[in-house]
Scaffold this active site. Structure first.
Site: not given
Length: 258
Positions: A19, A42, A97, A115, A139-140, A160
């Protein structure tokens, strides 16, 4: 269904590294008047309570942001965002984030968040809707590939994943290469755990071969609990903004001083 929930680990030492770098990169990128696109593959829930039972059970936040918040000066972008969140949501609130990005961006900067976990997706929607975020439940990696190159073309992708799926270590280099091929000007920032099993080593070798000029930054720390596998945290950043390497060195000094 994937079961990972970051509430158990929010504000830990890995979050501090990730971060702090994220806030510094976005701070630099938003100094220019040109708009940018922020994408996160994500996202998690965006806002965490460090007095929640799940957080208190692991104690990771106490060893992370609880111990290191004051190591960042008041004018540091990360510290500034922490103060904003605490002012609005209370002293035990911690921003993920997506919220850090939303607070850093401007009205002209689109925000795309992905997400899959139903509960995390619901809370993410509640927290980030005031910023007009585009919140996707898919799906990211597929989302990131579909969105790139974005409009505006200038921007950042944060990857992430929880690494619950072991194949992530094998497929991430290909995903990043495919995205970079479509979006060669994008800042691609990947977080990864350092594992006692060395499962991350092959992934990093493949990434370094594809992106020899990328910035790689790692910090090591004691395991949070006996039997845990994570012994550190890493960021692999393609097209890192100016000043990111300096911030990485500052983080090294902070971690080494504790």
């Amino acid at each position: 269904m994937l079961s990972y929930q970051h509430l158990y680990h929010a504000g830990n030492l890995a979050d501090v590294q990730k971060h702090a770098l994220l806030c510094v990169m976005l701070d630099y990128m938003t100094r220019k008047e040109k708009p940018l696109t922020y994408i996160e593959s994500h996202a998690g829930r965006g806002l965490y309570r460090l007095d929640a039972e799940e957080s208190l059970r692991t104690g990771e936040a106490e060893k992370g942001i609880g111990a290191l918040a004051d190591a960042f000066p008041a004018d540091h972008p990360y510290r500034h965002r922490l103060d904003e969140v605490r002012s609005q949501w209370g002293q035990t609130a911690y921003p993920g984030s997506p919220l850090l990005a939303a607070l850093s961006l401007r009205d002209t900067d689109p925000l795309h968040l992905c997400e899959l976990h139903p509960q995390e997706h619901r809370i993410l929607t509640e927290v980030l809707s005031p910023w007009g975020a585009h919140i996707h439940k898919k799906d990211g990696f597929q989302m990131a590939l579909a969105l790139t190159p974005p409009t505006p073309r200038r921007g950042m992708l944060l990857i992430d994943p929880p690494y619950e799926v072991k194949s992530d270590y094998e497929v991430i280099p290909t995903h990043m290469a495919n995205i970079a091929r479509k979006w060669n000007v994008g800042v691609l920032a990947l977080w990864y755990p350092l594992l006692a099993s060395a499962a991350h080593i092959g992934m990093l070798a493949a990434l370094s071969e594809r992106f020899p000029d990328a910035l790689r930054h790692e910090v090591r720390f004691p395991v949070a609990k006996a039997g845990h596998r994570m012994i550190g945290s890493g960021m692999f950043i393609v097209n890192a903004p100016y000043g990111t390497a300096d911030e990485a060195r500052r983080i090294d000094r902070i971690f080494h001083s504790t």
